[in-house]
Design a protein around this motif. Structure first.
Motif, short mmCIF file in Angstrom:
data_model
loop_
_atom_site.label_atom_id
_atom_site.label_comp_id
_atom_site.label_asym_id
_atom_site.label_seq_id
_atom_site.Cartn_x
_atom_site.Cartn_y
_atom_site.Cartn_z
N TYR A 1 -7.08 -13.48 -1.87
CA TYR A 1 -5.76 -13.25 -2.45
C TYR A 1 -4.61 -13.53 -1.48
O TYR A 1 -3.53 -13.95 -1.88
CB TYR A 1 -5.64 -11.80 -2.95
N THR A 2 -4.83 -13.26 -0.19
CA THR A 2 -3.76 -13.48 0.78
C THR A 2 -4.35 -13.59 2.19
O THR A 2 -5.39 -12.99 2.48
CB THR A 2 -2.73 -12.33 0.76
N ASP A 3 -3.64 -14.36 3.03
CA ASP A 3 -4.03 -14.46 4.44
C ASP A 3 -2.98 -13.84 5.36
O ASP A 3 -3.05 -13.99 6.58
CB ASP A 3 -4.27 -15.92 4.84
N GLN A 4 -2.03 -13.10 4.78
CA GLN A 4 -0.98 -12.45 5.55
C GLN A 4 -1.34 -10.97 5.74
O GLN A 4 -1.52 -10.24 4.76
CB GLN A 4 0.37 -12.57 4.84
N VAL A 5 -1.43 -10.54 6.99
CA VAL A 5 -1.95 -9.20 7.24
C VAL A 5 -1.10 -8.43 8.25
O VAL A 5 -0.41 -9.01 9.09
CB VAL A 5 -3.41 -9.24 7.76
N ILE A 6 -1.19 -7.11 8.14
CA ILE A 6 -0.63 -6.18 9.13
C ILE A 6 -1.75 -5.22 9.51
O ILE A 6 -2.38 -4.61 8.65
CB ILE A 6 0.55 -5.38 8.56
N TYR A 7 -2.00 -5.10 10.82
CA TYR A 7 -3.03 -4.17 11.29
C TYR A 7 -2.40 -2.82 11.62
O TYR A 7 -1.44 -2.74 12.39
CB TYR A 7 -3.72 -4.73 12.53
N LEU A 8 -2.95 -1.78 11.02
CA LEU A 8 -2.47 -0.43 11.34
C LEU A 8 -2.99 -0.01 12.70
O LEU A 8 -4.14 -0.29 13.05
CB LEU A 8 -2.95 0.57 10.29
#
Length: 599
Positions: A202-209
């Motif tokens: 669905y997406t390749d844009q991520v934010i790691y917590l």
């Protein structure tokens, strides 16, 4: 080990499809039950022991209202046996909130006792169920959902990645401490998961917590805050692989696909890091690394065997180094100072024991280095330095291409730390990919597996760099065949283990070159051959070991690390084909998980 998926989308989206796709994308982690919760009014919760397919069958019979917000989970048992009632999500008594959780809540028993004495009835054996009841207490006190969620999290001790949905709400709340969580930022909704494969289609844009951070996710907004509720500035990163990379590509199993991906994985690992003219290893990641004391490598399982390879080379090249099982590492047994270097080897970058060791090293002021496969993982973010092995997504629980890439990466790290400069070494590293391909093209491992599929046990022996490969060969076979297998330094076979060998216990012997190590290993082979024990030689043909072997698995005639990596591929194939002959669940072996995020 345990997988989380969450989704928040616009009203016309179908959260259920996203959640089921996410659970399927997390199956590789290992699990024994699965479930979902949709934030309807009331909350729809469905969960089943067994595989995701069992959950899907139950959902097909359910009367589900359409919903655009939900969470899902695949559970790997820690508290309580696999069952429908122990599966996640868990809810409070009134069904106001549903929660999924990875990790272990260490103070759950005292919390459970407190809640029980207050009249709360528990439906499961899990540590997780205390969380929705704590949240519900906050709601009953008049707190808003976010405040009730934060209040509950503040009372937890241990490791956790937690996501919660509330009845009729369009928001998912999440928090992490020592257990991974990653957000996916999409155009048609936002995602939350324990690992990227859950939403990569669905997406390749991520934010790691980061540890101690909270996420509030709505259809059109993602807000990251710290424990005090202050907004945290975050960076959106792009994943450099896609859903097709994580698929089977026509192979019967992920493991076989990943074995065949090893030539390319090695090329990626080495890309831009070798200078054949000067014989130098050029790891820009370590350009500003300084240390003076001993080097300690910490790792678990397959990664520990790779660490042993790195330590063998470091010691050969004049660096004081040792390998330790991360679960055995503590500051009392390994005194650390600011001059120490601690290297954590972890495919996922999330292995709980390895992360604990690295955090302890950080607290002691030591320099830390992560050798990992996953960009943005906890190890990569928390260590002073990181070297990526660039193996690409590895889905099968049994590690294959990551081990090959770890061996290559740690060879380069050892050369960089020791200052070793050698054209022969660079050429050896360059030769690995073609050597693996030759093994893949010519191996008779399937025939060997057919010959020994019914053996009582399997033994693996090797010397030098072949010793950790022997350990890995045994581990791989026991992981996916459920048969007894052991690896030994070849010289140790006569110091006890020889009592176990017999006609139904084949010995796999790694013998390459024609030097002193090869001659001594052949002597060990003669010892078992004299006792009627079948021998499988993994060899490059430079010695006369074939004379004493019942079967031969050939590898190209190479030196150093290239020979060991190629020999390991033959053992991977033997393990795969024995498991195939026995009808085992190759990609998801029983009781095991891909990323072990509890100690």
């Amino acid at each position: 080990m345990c997988g989380i998926i969450g989704f928040v989308g616009p009203q016309e989206s179908d959260a259920l499809d996203v959640l089921l796709d996410g659970l399927a994308g997390l199956e590789y982690r290992g699990y024994d039950s699965a479930g979902i919760a949709l934030a309807n009014s009331p909350i729809d919760v469905h969960k089943r022991q067994g595989e995701v397919s069992s959950l899907e069958s139950a959902l097909a019979e359910a009367d589900l209202a359409s919903e655009s917000v939900g969470i899902g989970h695949t559970r790997w048992s820690t508290h309580g046996p696999p069952s429908d009632y122990n599966a996640h999500p868990h809810t409070d008594a009134e069904g106001q909130v549903a929660v999924v959780h990875n990790g272990i809540i260490e103070n759950y028993q005292s919390l459970r006792t407190e809640l029980s004495e207050g009249g709360i009835h528990f439906e499961s054996d899990t540590d997780t169920e205390v969380v929705p009841h704590l949240i519900a207490q906050g709601l009953d006190q008049g707190l808003e959902p976010e405040s009730a969620f934060r209040q509950a999290i503040e009372r937890l001790e241990g490791s956790y990645a937690i996501a919660a949905v509330f009845e009729g709400s369009d928001t998912v709340y999440a928090a992490r401490h020592e257990s991974p969580l990653v957000l996916g930022i999409g155009q048609d909704g936002h995602y939350l998961a324990s690992d990227v494969p859950a939403f990569i289609e669905y997406t390749d844009q991520v934010i790691y917590l980061e540890d101690g951070e909270f996420a509030t996710i709505t259809p059109d907004h993602v807000r990251i805050t710290d424990a005090a509720g202050e907004t945290v500035e975050t960076t959106v990163e792009t994943i450099e692989w896609d859903a097709e990379d994580a698929g089977k590509s026509g192979y019967d199993h992920y493991m076989l696909k990943e074995i065949h991906e090893q030539p390319n994985a090695i090329r990626e690992c080495l890309r831009g890091r070798l200078n054949e003219l000067t014989g130098r290893i050029e790891l820009e990641e370590l350009a500003d690394l300084t240390w003076e004391g001993p080097v300690t490598l910490v790792a678990c399982g397959t990664s520990y065997h790779a660490a042993m390879v790195g330590v063998t080379l470091l010691n050969r090249w004049g660096v004081d180094a040792r390998a330790m099982l991360a679960s055995e590492f503590d500051a009392a047994s390994v005194p650390l100072t600011e001059s120490s270097l601690v290297v954590g080897v972890t495919q996922s970058g999330e292995t709980a024991d390895t992360m604990r060791a690295l955090r302890e090293a950080n607290r002691a002021g030591a320099t830390t280095l992560a050798v990992t496969n996953v960009v943005g993982s906890s190890a990569a973010r928390e260590c002073d330095h990181v070297v990526y092995i660039r193996a690409g997504p590895e889905i099968s629980v049994a590690a294959t291409k990551s081990f090959a890439s770890q061996q290559a990466a740690l060879t380069m790290v050892a050369a960089a730390l020791s200052g070793r400069r050698s054209r022969e070494l660079v050429q050896s590293l360059r030769s690995i990919a073609d050597a693996i391909q030759q093994v893949l093209d010519t191996s008779c491992a399937r025939e060997v597996a057919q010959a020994y599929r019914d053996a009582d046990a399997y033994f693996f022996i090797g010397r030098g760099l072949h010793y950790p490969v022997a350990l890995e060969g045994a581990l791989k076979l026991k992981e996916i065949t459920y048969k007894h297998a052991e690896g030994f330094a070849a010289g140790e076979l006569k110091h006890g283990p020889l009592a176990l060998v017999g006609e139904q216990t084949p010995v796999f012997a790694l013998v390459t070159g024609d030097g002193d190590r090869a001659e001594k290993t052949i002597g060990n082979i003669k010892e078992v051959e004299a006792r009627g024990v079948p021998v499988v030689a993994v060899t490059d043909g430079q010695s006369d070991v074939e004379r004493y072997a019942d079967h031969v698995l050939e590898v190209p005639a190479l030196k150093g690390i290239a020979s060991s990596v190629a020999a390991n591929v033959q053992l991977q194939l033997v393990a795969y084909w024995v498991a195939h002959e026995l009808g085992r669940s190759i990609d998801k072996p029983r009781h095991l998980a891909k990323s072990v995020t509890v100690e």
